[in-house]
Design an enzyme around this catalytic site. Structure first.
Site, mmCIF file in Angstrom:
data_model
loop_
_atom_site.group_PDB
_atom_site.id
_atom_site.type_symbol
_atom_site.label_atom_id
_atom_site.label_comp_id
_atom_site.label_asym_id
_atom_site.label_seq_id
_atom_site.Cartn_x
_atom_site.Cartn_y
_atom_site.Cartn_z
ATOM 1 N N ARG A 102 0.830 -1.224 0.000
ATOM 2 C CA ARG A 102 0.000 0.000 0.000
ATOM 3 C C ARG A 102 0.864 1.275 0.000
ATOM 4 N NH1 ARG A 102 -4.691 -0.923 4.285
ATOM 5 N NH2 ARG A 102 -5.492 0.931 3.239
ATOM 6 N N SER A 148 -7.712 11.836 1.789
ATOM 7 C CA SER A 148 -7.385 10.728 2.690
ATOM 8 C C SER A 148 -7.335 11.193 4.139
ATOM 9 C CB SER A 148 -6.027 10.124 2.305
ATOM 10 O OG SER A 148 -5.537 9.332 3.366
ATOM 11 N N ASP A 297 -15.618 2.973 2.743
ATOM 12 C CA ASP A 297 -15.475 1.621 3.307
ATOM 13 C C ASP A 297 -16.750 0.802 3.151
ATOM 14 O OD1 ASP A 297 -12.894 2.205 4.033
ATOM 15 O OD2 ASP A 297 -13.407 2.796 6.074
ATOM 16 N N LYS A 324 -6.805 -0.145 -0.968
ATOM 17 C CA LYS A 324 -7.272 -0.618 0.351
ATOM 18 C C LYS A 324 -6.631 -1.968 0.688
ATOM 19 C CE LYS A 324 -9.756 3.029 0.866
ATOM 20 N NZ LYS A 324 -9.229 4.079 1.743
HETATM 21 C C1 S3P Z 1 -9.517 5.536 7.504
HETATM 22 C C2 S3P Z 1 -9.584 6.301 6.365
HETATM 23 C C3 S3P Z 1 -9.892 5.749 5.037
HETATM 24 C C4 S3P Z 1 -10.584 4.396 5.185
HETATM 25 C C5 S3P Z 1 -9.859 3.481 6.119
HETATM 26 C C6 S3P Z 1 -9.802 4.090 7.499
HETATM 27 C C7 S3P Z 1 -9.169 6.197 8.766
HETATM 28 O O1 S3P Z 1 -8.696 5.576 4.315
HETATM 29 O O2 S3P Z 1 -10.744 3.785 3.924
HETATM 30 O O3 S3P Z 1 -10.516 2.228 6.195
HETATM 31 O O4 S3P Z 1 -9.364 5.596 9.833
HETATM 32 O O5 S3P Z 1 -8.708 7.327 8.701
HETATM 33 P P1 S3P Z 1 -7.940 6.813 3.606
HETATM 34 O O6 S3P Z 1 -7.493 7.766 4.626
HETATM 35 O O7 S3P Z 1 -6.776 6.199 2.888
HETATM 36 O O8 S3P Z 1 -8.921 7.412 2.667
#
Ligand code: S3P
Length: 417
Positions: A102, A148, A297, A324
């Site tokens: 990732r 993000s 999600d 993801k």
């Molecule tokens: C999350 C943010 C999201 C999400 C992940 C959890 C978090 O990812 O898809 O399951 O807890 O901040 P991204 O920050 O990469 O968008």
């Protein structure tokens, strides 16, 4: 539902930075949050269970220099630790094979602009090495290329320890749990939908921090119930933060008989009880790309429901799904195709042709992705046929009691497989 995973990570890592003792109630008990707990302990925080709660005593002084911290499958742990350590500590952050694929450079690069010594591999992935910064960090004004919340959170954590102001701008609103908790812990912070800024701050522990039920775990139960005629399901006390709960609105837009009650705010987060009755006529629609970050999600759950709704369900603006726990555009398409659903991947999303009868396969793979495993369970309920979910242990990263909770909700009077 288990405690919200996103809020649980933040509760643990911010409490580790705070002055004093925080009691966290309803912390998510899955493997991902356990990784954040172990990391907090190895950096010098006190971590112990207290009845059903978790007691976290903030690190005194700077974090201990850690060797390698194994973040397992947890991207949130790794990215938030990069920011937490940037101005204060040193460690090598590593993870399992999926986490090693990732993108981490997206976090490392702006941290280096702040003066941190953070290096990913030449491919921009883990292991990530954080060394003690040679000088105090300086705040930056940063425009994220993607919306993000993990990247935003990492930069805000670094900004707590930087000279001047650290501002993080987002192209679209994303989950705001970090800003809410930072504010509650006394950080000097200004936040709006598309921008959050912090100044150097010392966080104060919160005596009792209540984590709401995980709305993204609830989404799988709600979609399965919506696809099951004559069902009625109520889930109490789930997070109802507008930056997270767009999937509930999407289900309503599809015609699901979903209602929200007992809306309240506790633990700095909105929450509510959600009731759904199955058997309504469902029709598909196109998700607004603007909404995608607020239900990212939940796209696996919504795609399973879209398979039984009439018409086309189109998702655009969701390229982030490829980064993801699995390449979720590919793994969602693969799973739907195994159930005989017409589905096409696009560059930034997918198109599901719903409404045809489902054909349940004997067994499916999760590809090591907890949300793909739970999506398979929704499809099995929708197809009214038993299937075997292989490599289902990954569901424990977010929902350790999933099998029993699912049996309780959908197999009452039947024998859970
Ligand atoms: C999350 C943010 C999201 C999400 C992940 C959890 C978090 O990812 O898809 O399951 O807890 O901040 P991204 O920050 O990469 O968008």
């Amino acid at each position: 539902m288990p405690g919200d995973k996103s809020i649980s990570h933040r509760a643990v890592l911010l409490a580790a930075l705070a002055h004093g003792t925080t009691i966290v109630c309803n912390l998510n008990a899955g493997d991902d949050v356990a990784r954040s707990l172990r990391a907090a302990r190895s950096l010098g925080a006190g971590v112990e269970t207290a009845d059903d709660d978790m007691r976290i005593v903030g690190i005194r002084g700077d974090p201990r220099i850690a060797g390698t911290i194994d973040c397992g499958n947890s991207g949130t742990t790794m990215r938030m630790l990069m920011g937490l350590l940037a101005g204060r500590g040193a460690a090598v952050l590593d993870g399992d094979a999926a986490l090693r694929r990732r993108p981490m450079e997206r976090v490392a690069e702006p941290l280096r602009r702040m003066g941190a010594d953070v290096r990913a591999t030449p491919g921009g992935t883990a292991p990530v090495r954080v060394r003690l910064a040679p000088r105090p960090l300086r705040g930056i004004d940063y425009e994220m290329p993607v919306p993000s919340a993990q990247l935003q959170s990492a930069l805000l954590l670094a900004g707590l320890d930087a000279d001047g102001m650290t501002r993080v701008r987002s192209p679209l609103p994303c989950r705001d749990h970090t800003a809410r908790l930072l504010q509650a812990m006394g950080a000097r912070i200004q936040s709006s939908a598309l921008s959050v800024a912090v100044e150097r701050s010392r966080l104060q522990a919160i005596e009792r921090l209540e984590v709401p039920g995980d709305v993204s775990a609830a989404a799988f139960f709600l979609c399965a119930a919506a696809a099951m005629p004559q069902s009625c399901l109520r889930i109490d006390d789930v997070g109802f933060n507008p930056t997270r709960s767009a999937a509930l609105k999407a289900m309503q837009a599809m015609g699901a008989a979903l209602s929200i009650g007992n809306e309240r705010c506790a633990g700095f987060e909105p929450r509510a009880d959600v009731t759904i009755a199955g058997g309504s006529e469902l029709h598909n629609f196109s998700l607004d790309p603007q909404d995608v970050p607020n239900l990212i999600d939940d796209i696996p759950a919504l795609c399973a429901l879209a398979a039984v709704a009439q018409g086309r369900f189109q998702v655009r603006g969701a390229d982030e799904l490829r980064t993801k726990e699995s390449d979720r555009i590919a793994t969602i398409v693969d799973l739907l195709a195994r159930f005989g659903v017409g589905v096409t991947a696009t560059r930034d999303g997918l198109v599901v042709s719903g409404g045809a009868a489902l054909r349940a396969p004997a067994a499916v793979s999760t590809h090591g992705d907890h949300r793909i495993g739970m999506m398979a369970a929704v499809l099995a309920v929708a197809a009214r046929a038993p299937i075997r979910i292989d490599d289902a242990e990954c569901i424990g990263t977010s929902f350790p009691g999933f099998k029993d909770a699912w049996a309780h909700a959908f197999l009452a009077g039947e024998h859970p497989a």
